[in-house]
Scaffold this motif. Sequence first.
Motif, short mmCIF file in Angstrom:
data_model
loop_
_atom_site.label_atom_id
_atom_site.label_comp_id
_atom_site.label_asym_id
_atom_site.label_seq_id
_atom_site.Cartn_x
_atom_site.Cartn_y
_atom_site.Cartn_z
N ARG A 5 1.14 -0.94 0.06
CA ARG A 5 -0.41 0.05 -0.19
C ARG A 5 0.85 1.50 -0.06
NH1 ARG A 5 -5.28 -0.52 3.10
NH2 ARG A 5 -5.93 -3.08 2.01
N GLN A 6 2.53 1.30 1.11
CA GLN A 6 2.57 1.86 0.74
C GLN A 6 3.26 2.94 -0.59
OE1 GLN A 6 4.43 2.40 5.27
NE2 GLN A 6 5.54 1.84 3.80
N ALA A 7 3.97 1.44 -0.84
CA ALA A 7 4.05 1.92 -2.80
C ALA A 7 3.35 2.24 -3.62
CB ALA A 7 5.37 0.55 -3.56
N VAL A 8 2.27 1.97 -3.67
CA VAL A 8 1.42 2.52 -4.59
C VAL A 8 0.96 3.75 -4.07
CG1 VAL A 8 -1.52 2.57 -5.33
CG2 VAL A 8 -0.23 0.72 -4.65
N ASN A 9 1.20 4.31 -2.21
CA ASN A 9 0.94 5.66 -2.82
C ASN A 9 1.56 6.71 -3.17
OD1 ASN A 9 -1.55 5.02 -1.06
ND2 ASN A 9 -1.07 5.25 0.96
N ALA A 10 3.00 5.81 -2.58
CA ALA A 10 3.89 7.00 -3.58
C ALA A 10 4.07 6.98 -4.49
CB ALA A 10 5.81 5.77 -2.58
N LEU A 11 3.74 5.61 -5.53
CA LEU A 11 3.99 6.33 -7.01
C LEU A 11 2.43 6.98 -7.22
CD1 LEU A 11 3.25 3.25 -9.37
CD2 LEU A 11 2.10 4.88 -9.83
N LEU A 12 1.43 7.14 -6.33
CA LEU A 12 0.52 8.48 -6.90
C LEU A 12 0.83 9.43 -7.03
CD1 LEU A 12 -3.01 6.25 -4.78
CD2 LEU A 12 -1.89 6.40 -7.62
N LYS A 13 1.64 9.56 -5.76
CA LYS A 13 2.04 10.63 -5.74
C LYS A 13 3.11 11.45 -6.28
CE LYS A 13 3.94 13.67 -1.82
NZ LYS A 13 4.65 14.27 -0.44
N ALA A 14 4.22 10.61 -6.24
CA ALA A 14 4.86 10.90 -7.87
C ALA A 14 4.25 11.29 -9.72
CB ALA A 14 5.93 9.67 -7.89
N ALA A 15 3.01 10.33 -9.09
CA ALA A 15 2.56 10.24 -10.72
C ALA A 15 1.53 12.24 -10.69
CB ALA A 15 1.52 9.31 -11.10
N GLY A 16 0.99 12.42 -9.89
CA GLY A 16 0.58 13.48 -9.64
C GLY A 16 -1.01 13.13 -9.28
N SER A 17 -1.57 11.73 -9.30
CA SER A 17 -2.63 11.86 -9.33
C SER A 17 -3.84 11.82 -8.85
CB SER A 17 -2.21 9.56 -9.77
OG SER A 17 -4.02 9.30 -9.06
N ALA A 18 -5.07 11.81 -9.17
CA ALA A 18 -6.08 12.29 -8.18
C ALA A 18 -6.56 11.11 -7.70
CB ALA A 18 -6.92 13.17 -9.24
N GLU A 19 -6.36 9.99 -7.88
CA GLU A 19 -6.75 8.88 -7.19
C GLU A 19 -6.41 8.98 -5.50
OE1 GLU A 19 -8.55 6.27 -8.81
OE2 GLU A 19 -8.46 7.36 -11.03
N ARG A 20 -7.51 8.42 -5.26
CA ARG A 20 -7.80 8.06 -3.49
C ARG A 20 -6.53 7.41 -3.36
NH1 ARG A 20 -10.27 4.07 -5.05
NH2 ARG A 20 -9.83 2.22 -2.86
N PRO A 21 -5.33 8.00 -1.96
CA PRO A 21 -4.26 7.11 -1.68
C PRO A 21 -5.12 5.63 -0.62
CG PRO A 21 -4.38 9.09 0.32
CD PRO A 21 -5.42 9.26 -1.59
N CYS A 22 -3.94 5.09 -0.81
CA CYS A 22 -4.72 3.80 -0.05
C CYS A 22 -4.51 3.96 1.32
CB CYS A 22 -3.51 2.72 -0.17
SG CYS A 22 -3.21 2.32 -1.72
N LYS A 23 -5.29 3.70 2.06
CA LYS A 23 -5.68 3.87 3.46
C LYS A 23 -4.51 2.62 4.15
CE LYS A 23 -9.00 4.35 7.71
NZ LYS A 23 -10.23 3.51 7.84
N ILE A 24 -3.98 3.33 5.04
CA ILE A 24 -3.42 2.42 6.09
C ILE A 24 -3.78 2.28 7.78
CG2 ILE A 24 -1.21 1.79 6.91
CD1 ILE A 24 0.23 2.82 3.75
N GLU A 25 -4.17 1.08 7.79
CA GLU A 25 -4.68 1.60 9.50
C GLU A 25 -3.23 1.17 10.03
OE1 GLU A 25 -7.79 2.03 10.58
OE2 GLU A 25 -8.89 1.36 8.89
N VAL A 26 -3.04 2.11 11.05
CA VAL A 26 -1.99 1.72 12.15
C VAL A 26 -2.35 0.72 13.47
CG1 VAL A 26 -0.46 3.73 10.47
CG2 VAL A 26 -2.37 4.10 12.99
N LEU A 27 -1.27 0.90 14.21
CA LEU A 27 -1.67 0.58 15.59
C LEU A 27 -2.13 0.38 16.31
CD1 LEU A 27 2.38 -2.43 15.61
CD2 LEU A 27 -0.31 -2.35 14.87
N ALA A 28 -3.15 0.06 17.11
CA ALA A 28 -3.67 1.17 18.48
C ALA A 28 -2.22 1.74 19.33
CB ALA A 28 -4.29 0.55 18.63
#
Length: 607
Positions: free
Chosen positions: A552-575
Amino acid sequence: MSVSEQVSVTGSTRRGFLRSAAIVGGAVATIAAIGGGPLATVAHAAPGPGPADARSDGAGRSVAIFGAGVAGLTAAHELIERGFEVAVYERKELGGKARTIFSDKGLPGEHGFRFWPGFYRNLTDNMRRTPFPGNPNGCWDNLTRATTYLHSGAGRHDLTIPFPFPVPAIPSPITPQNFIDSVASVFETVFRLPPWEAVFAAQKLGVFVTSCDERKLGQWDNVAWNDYMRADWSSPEYGRFMADGIIRNLAAIKSANASTLSIGIVGEATVWSVLTFGNDEGGSVDRVLNGPTSTRWLDPWVAHLKGLGVQFHVGWELEGFDISGQRVASAQVSTPGGRQSLDADWFISAIPVDKFQPMIDEKMLAADGTLADILQLETDWMNGLQFFLRERAPVTTGHVNYVDSPWALTSISQGQFWKGGLAAYGDGSVQDCLSVIISDWNTPGMFNGKKARDCTPEEISAEAWAQIKAHLNDTDDVLRDGMLHSWMLDPAIEGSGTPAVSNDEPLFIQSPGSWALRPTSATGVENMFLAGDWVKTDVNVTTMEGANEGGRQAVNALLKAAGSAERPCKIEVLAKAPWWEPFKAVDRERYRAGQSNVFDIFDARTP
């Protein structure tokens, strides 16, 4: 510097977490007091190198993903749903280490048996989005609960922990002192530790949960768990519970070279899972699939992705990247038909760390010199051995840790969880599969006196079977030789019994100091991204959840690099536990002043 600032600057089958419930199962008496890991700020949008052209007509939207394990499949799933053209290249088999492996008799086994604790929330999201016939929640509905954990000794006291764990009243307000008192009481009564050792162990856990993020990353990640817990100074019983008896089974790692940061995160997350805080919906501390991993999850996942348009190429192995300046111009792969050059707009490497290390060359380092740190990351062996049985041998309704086994054996009896059992496989006579993991390949065996890595497959099978019987048959004949139909050693172990023995699928381990060496998913190579459980992730340890998070992180980094308007992947973190924050604030000032944690009687920086 905060954790998120550090990340910006620098750029899980049971597999990973095996049975930390025993070390923290007692601590559940009060460890509502334990919160999420210091990596909780790493996540939602990995840093990217800047916008590029990703036009809506399809230009600039082709992605080549190398590796079809959990990380690669996750990245493919997220990208194809966002309109990218995705091709996945896998050198071996779809599913990677998570796949089911079939014996020459047609019997299903696993590289390592699977484990879905409640705090897995990213991986389970993809499972819900993967259709499965008759399941309203897709493959997620194939998860079932394991309800006990057995801590089995050889010729001595066994400990069975039920799930859900009967939690005593939690002190209110929670303070470090009542936390330590309550945990020490449980360690003394449940784990039968001497009073002073119980207090000391509880105190060390109190130090960790009140440590600020800066100390966890800057100090505890550089200290081995064995040293942190002072296991070498204590009784054998203390070591069995607080050091190698438990920790060596969390991942392919031993307490002498396990980062305290990583083990602490595992403990915190597991305790929250026991207490049902921060869990996946309907999640419990221990969940498994109701059938072989590939048939109940991975095969439907691949089929779903193919239906969405993902192209898969099996037998295609990445050999290197052709880098021009700050970009990948093409990738070189070996294929069944010969060597080939691949072009794409974006490249995601979702291969294991030991397979990526040879990809690092002078041109890659010229684009991003920090990638040299990856060469220092380590792996170790943790592989499966399947015993196929003619009779059911449930042992316990969950996982078993054979605490005195020198090969660090753990197991689960699959038949009780699998719909229809195993009778549909092979010749129909197999009723159960005792799925065993060997985590220590370098310690002499109990009976043959040989290291597992020095044994032939037959010797490995015989010695592991004998070690397990020594634990289970000390009070009753749980396993008998006549029950054994056949066995299968993970085929990733190659050349067994010869000096050239090797492991084609080792696991990344979190040795002391490894956090600083791990990369983020975004790199200085503008169109190349990294995915897997070995990049910096919130869950930190080698798990399927970590691999999913890395994807998911790799996809989010790609979306940012591409200037994409697609929503980033949600990443749930530990409580995280809010009541520790005031203590962490004090500790932050003490750490910056070079002082130890206020509750640390013995500073782990000194012997």
